[in-house]
Design a protein around this motif. Sequence first.
Motif, PDB file in Angstrom:
ATOM      1  N   LYS A   1      46.032  41.731  37.394  1.00 41.38           N
ATOM      2  CA  LYS A   1      46.149  41.117  38.727  1.00 41.38           C
ATOM      3  C   LYS A   1      44.975  40.183  38.994  1.00 41.38           C
ATOM      4  CE  LYS A   1      49.009  44.176  41.487  1.00 41.38           C
ATOM      5  NZ  LYS A   1      49.028  45.291  42.421  1.00 41.38           N
ATOM      6  N   GLU A   2      43.778  40.646  38.632  1.00 48.69           N
ATOM      7  CA  GLU A   2      42.586  39.834  38.854  1.00 48.69           C
ATOM      8  C   GLU A   2      42.617  38.562  38.007  1.00 48.69           C
ATOM      9  OE1 GLU A   2      37.857  39.877  38.298  1.00 48.69           O
ATOM     10  OE2 GLU A   2      38.729  41.897  38.329  1.00 48.69           O
ATOM     11  N   ALA A   3      43.084  38.700  36.779  1.00 53.63           N
ATOM     12  CA  ALA A   3      43.159  37.544  35.882  1.00 53.63           C
ATOM     13  C   ALA A   3      44.143  36.509  36.426  1.00 53.63           C
ATOM     14  CB  ALA A   3      43.572  38.006  34.491  1.00 53.63           C
ATOM     15  N   ARG A   4      45.258  36.993  36.943  1.00 56.90           N
ATOM     16  CA  ARG A   4      46.251  36.072  37.529  1.00 56.90           C
ATOM     17  C   ARG A   4      45.653  35.313  38.710  1.00 56.90           C
ATOM     18  NH1 ARG A   4      51.603  36.260  37.847  1.00 56.90           N
ATOM     19  NH2 ARG A   4      51.771  36.944  39.999  1.00 56.90           N
ATOM     20  N   LYS A   5      44.947  36.033  39.553  1.00 63.04           N
ATOM     21  CA  LYS A   5      44.308  35.422  40.724  1.00 63.04           C
ATOM     22  C   LYS A   5      43.309  34.363  40.300  1.00 63.04           C
ATOM     23  CE  LYS A   5      43.990  38.180  44.900  1.00 63.04           C
ATOM     24  NZ  LYS A   5      43.312  39.329  45.455  1.00 63.04           N
ATOM     25  N   ALA A   6      42.589  34.657  39.210  1.00 65.17           N
ATOM     26  CA  ALA A   6      41.536  33.759  38.737  1.00 65.17           C
ATOM     27  C   ALA A   6      42.107  32.574  37.952  1.00 65.17           C
ATOM     28  CB  ALA A   6      40.555  34.544  37.860  1.00 65.17           C
ATOM     29  N   GLY A   7      43.436  32.552  37.769  1.00 66.67           N
ATOM     30  CA  GLY A   7      44.062  31.414  37.084  1.00 66.67           C
ATOM     31  C   GLY A   7      44.004  31.491  35.571  1.00 66.67           C
ATOM     32  N   LEU A   8      43.687  32.652  35.040  1.00 68.10           N
ATOM     33  CA  LEU A   8      43.715  32.786  33.582  1.00 68.10           C
ATOM     34  C   LEU A   8      45.175  32.862  33.128  1.00 68.10           C
ATOM     35  CD1 LEU A   8      40.856  35.366  32.837  1.00 68.10           C
ATOM     36  CD2 LEU A   8      40.882  32.912  32.333  1.00 68.10           C
ATOM     37  N   ARG A   9      45.465  32.265  31.995  1.00 67.22           N
ATOM     38  CA  ARG A   9      46.823  32.326  31.451  1.00 67.22           C
ATOM     39  C   ARG A   9      46.976  33.647  30.677  1.00 67.22           C
ATOM     40  NH1 ARG A   9      47.048  26.578  28.533  1.00 67.22           N
ATOM     41  NH2 ARG A   9      49.146  27.268  27.932  1.00 67.22           N
ATOM     42  N   LEU A  10      48.177  34.207  30.713  1.00 68.19           N
ATOM     43  CA  LEU A  10      48.399  35.521  30.098  1.00 68.19           C
ATOM     44  C   LEU A  10      49.513  35.444  29.050  1.00 68.19           C
ATOM     45  CD1 LEU A  10      48.435  37.775  33.305  1.00 68.19           C
ATOM     46  CD2 LEU A  10      46.489  37.274  31.818  1.00 68.19           C
ATOM     47  N   ALA A  11      49.342  36.231  27.987  1.00 66.04           N
ATOM     48  CA  ALA A  11      50.385  36.310  26.962  1.00 66.04           C
ATOM     49  C   ALA A  11      50.389  37.693  26.340  1.00 66.04           C
ATOM     50  CB  ALA A  11      50.154  35.252  25.886  1.00 66.04           C
ATOM     51  N   ILE A  12      51.473  37.950  25.625  1.00 68.65           N
ATOM     52  CA  ILE A  12      51.623  39.221  24.900  1.00 68.65           C
ATOM     53  C   ILE A  12      51.891  38.923  23.440  1.00 68.65           C
ATOM     54  CG2 ILE A  12      53.393  41.016  24.568  1.00 68.65           C
ATOM     55  CD1 ILE A  12      53.096  41.579  27.554  1.00 68.65           C
ATOM     56  N   ALA A  13      51.213  39.667  22.568  1.00 71.10           N
ATOM     57  CA  ALA A  13      51.446  39.536  21.121  1.00 71.10           C
ATOM     58  C   ALA A  13      51.603  40.939  20.558  1.00 71.10           C
ATOM     59  CB  ALA A  13      50.277  38.821  20.462  1.00 71.10           C
ATOM     60  N   THR A  14      52.819  41.310  20.244  1.00 72.46           N
ATOM     61  CA  THR A  14      53.089  42.698  19.852  1.00 72.46           C
ATOM     62  C   THR A  14      54.087  42.778  18.706  1.00 72.46           C
ATOM     63  OG1 THR A  14      53.962  44.819  20.623  1.00 72.46           O
ATOM     64  CG2 THR A  14      54.867  42.873  21.646  1.00 72.46           C
TER      65      THR A  14
ATOM     66  N   LEU B   1      35.786  49.937  23.703  1.00 78.20           N
ATOM     67  CA  LEU B   1      35.689  50.783  24.906  1.00 78.20           C
ATOM     68  C   LEU B   1      36.646  51.961  24.801  1.00 78.20           C
ATOM     69  CD1 LEU B   1      36.104  47.895  27.520  1.00 78.20           C
ATOM     70  CD2 LEU B   1      33.940  48.969  26.837  1.00 78.20           C
ATOM     71  N   ASP B   2      36.383  53.000  25.604  1.00 78.10           N
ATOM     72  CA  ASP B   2      37.360  54.094  25.636  1.00 78.10           C
ATOM     73  C   ASP B   2      38.580  53.694  26.472  1.00 78.10           C
ATOM     74  OD1 ASP B   2      35.846  54.189  27.962  1.00 78.10           O
ATOM     75  OD2 ASP B   2      35.642  56.368  27.994  1.00 78.10           O
ATOM     76  N   HIS B   3      38.356  52.912  27.529  1.00 78.30           N
ATOM     77  CA  HIS B   3      39.455  52.343  28.321  1.00 78.30           C
ATOM     78  C   HIS B   3      38.895  51.175  29.122  1.00 78.30           C
ATOM     79  CE1 HIS B   3      37.748  54.418  31.817  1.00 78.30           C
ATOM     80  NE2 HIS B   3      37.699  55.511  31.068  1.00 78.30           N
ATOM     81  N   MET B   4      39.757  50.472  29.855  1.00 82.16           N
ATOM     82  CA  MET B   4      39.293  49.252  30.545  1.00 82.16           C
ATOM     83  C   MET B   4      38.435  49.553  31.770  1.00 82.16           C
ATOM     84  SD  MET B   4      42.453  46.606  30.169  1.00 82.16           S
ATOM     85  CE  MET B   4      43.202  46.287  28.566  1.00 82.16           C
ATOM     86  N   GLY B   5      38.550  50.770  32.271  1.00 84.01           N
ATOM     87  CA  GLY B   5      37.693  51.157  33.389  1.00 84.01           C
ATOM     88  C   GLY B   5      38.232  50.755  34.748  1.00 84.01           C
ATOM     89  N   GLU B   6      37.816  51.502  35.736  1.00 91.54           N
ATOM     90  CA  GLU B   6      38.136  51.221  37.144  1.00 91.54           C
ATOM     91  C   GLU B   6      36.833  51.314  37.920  1.00 91.54           C
ATOM     92  OE1 GLU B   6      40.779  50.144  38.329  1.00 91.54           O
ATOM     93  OE2 GLU B   6      42.555  51.041  37.437  1.00 91.54           O
ATOM     94  N   PRO B   7      36.771  50.687  39.102  1.00 85.97           N
ATOM     95  CA  PRO B   7      35.527  50.757  39.878  1.00 85.97           C
ATOM     96  C   PRO B   7      35.031  52.199  40.072  1.00 85.97           C
ATOM     97  CG  PRO B   7      37.019  49.184  40.876  1.00 85.97           C
ATOM     98  CD  PRO B   7      37.776  49.825  39.749  1.00 85.97           C
ATOM     99  N   ASP B   8      35.964  53.138  40.192  1.00 85.54           N
ATOM    100  CA  ASP B   8      35.545  54.529  40.400  1.00 85.54           C
ATOM    101  C   ASP B   8      35.616  55.380  39.125  1.00 85.54           C
ATOM    102  OD1 ASP B   8      38.245  54.629  40.101  1.00 85.54           O
ATOM    103  OD2 ASP B   8      38.648  55.809  41.912  1.00 85.54           O
TER     104      ASP B   8
ATOM    105  N   ALA C   1      24.954  45.515  25.241  1.00 86.19           N
ATOM    106  CA  ALA C   1      24.646  46.271  26.467  1.00 86.19           C
ATOM    107  C   ALA C   1      25.315  45.564  27.635  1.00 86.19           C
ATOM    108  CB  ALA C   1      23.145  46.321  26.672  1.00 86.19           C
ATOM    109  N   ILE C   2      25.955  46.348  28.493  1.00 84.86           N
ATOM    110  CA  ILE C   2      26.739  45.774  29.599  1.00 84.86           C
ATOM    111  C   ILE C   2      26.367  46.468  30.896  1.00 84.86           C
ATOM    112  CG2 ILE C   2      29.102  45.791  30.528  1.00 84.86           C
ATOM    113  CD1 ILE C   2      30.076  45.161  27.755  1.00 84.86           C
ATOM    114  N   ASP C   3      26.137  45.643  31.951  1.00 87.97           N
ATOM    115  CA  ASP C   3      25.798  46.227  33.252  1.00 87.97           C
ATOM    116  C   ASP C   3      27.037  46.761  33.964  1.00 87.97           C
ATOM    117  OD1 ASP C   3      23.163  45.643  32.917  1.00 87.97           O
ATOM    118  OD2 ASP C   3      23.308  43.664  33.861  1.00 87.97           O
TER     119      ASP C   3
ATOM    120  N   GLU D   1      34.860  38.225  35.571  1.00 93.62           N
ATOM    121  CA  GLU D   1      33.497  37.696  35.405  1.00 93.62           C
ATOM    122  C   GLU D   1      32.869  38.211  34.106  1.00 93.62           C
ATOM    123  OE1 GLU D   1      31.194  38.238  39.039  1.00 93.62           O
ATOM    124  OE2 GLU D   1      29.426  37.903  37.784  1.00 93.62           O
ATOM    125  N   LEU D   2      33.049  39.502  33.845  1.00 96.70           N
ATOM    126  CA  LEU D   2      32.516  40.084  32.617  1.00 96.70           C
ATOM    127  C   LEU D   2      33.183  39.454  31.391  1.00 96.70           C
ATOM    128  CD1 LEU D   2      30.938  42.163  30.923  1.00 96.70           C
ATOM    129  CD2 LEU D   2      32.706  43.844  31.466  1.00 96.70           C
TER     130      LEU D   2
END
Length: 257
Positions: free
Chosen positions: A110-123, A219-226, A236-238, A245-246
Amino acid sequence: MVDLKALIFDVDGTLADTEKDGHRVAFNLAFGKAGLDWDWSVELYGELLKVTGGKERIRYYLDEFNQAFKRPSNLDAYIAELHKSKTAFYTQLLSEGSIPLREGVMRLIKEARKAGLRLAIATTTTPANVSALLQHAMDEDAENWFEVIAAGDIVPAKKPANDIYCYTLKQMGLEAGECLAFEDSHNGILSSLGADLETIITINEYTHDHDFSGAMLVLDHMGEPDHAFEVLSGPAIDDSFLNVELLKKLHQSSNRS
Ligand code: XBP
Ligand code: MG
């Protein structure tokens, strides 16, 4: 410096944990319906995942784990029929909402769409399976969120070959250096790196001990704010969850851009 323009996602194991409770179950249901006593346990299925593609996986099973099976004269057609039945069972399971997206996936997309990044699937999986997952686990309209959905037999060679990623880049008219790929498996990263794509890995129970040499980040997963992700390998990542942004920072600091 090249800007980050697109994100390319693998499906099985990356967007959702589909293998153990989805594909594996559907294969077994198809075998049962065909009157076969084949039973792919959770453990055996881990071995079978060495080969991508359901039809290819059935053949690998017969070659390596069930040589006693008396093969019909037209084995290709027999496997194709079995696989068609498996796809029907799998899409039915997804329509019942039995497989959710992995942590952080919906938020990031959702955030990527808002930011105007193009999305694709390769499976590697069958197109109908992707449609069912996107519709039932993401959003009714989610198929339209992805500019290219490259899936299954659309290319001659499945992962670990790079064909599906090269196809996706070509369809989008983008260079590898303008994109990031998201994968979960050794075969997946061989495919994405083979197309020269910087790759972020989220591991799962079948792939946690795979070789991810060359990954930008594991990563173990993409993570959520909580619910912070754990960085298993990489810089190293903050931040504690994947966000646009990351991704842009990681992309900029990569060698390929
Ligand atoms: C996914 C696969 C697929 C699915 C089954 O690999 O290997 O074969 O398990 O799909 P990846 P089909 O995540 O690397 O793309 O039965 O439709 O082939
Ligand atoms: Mg995968």
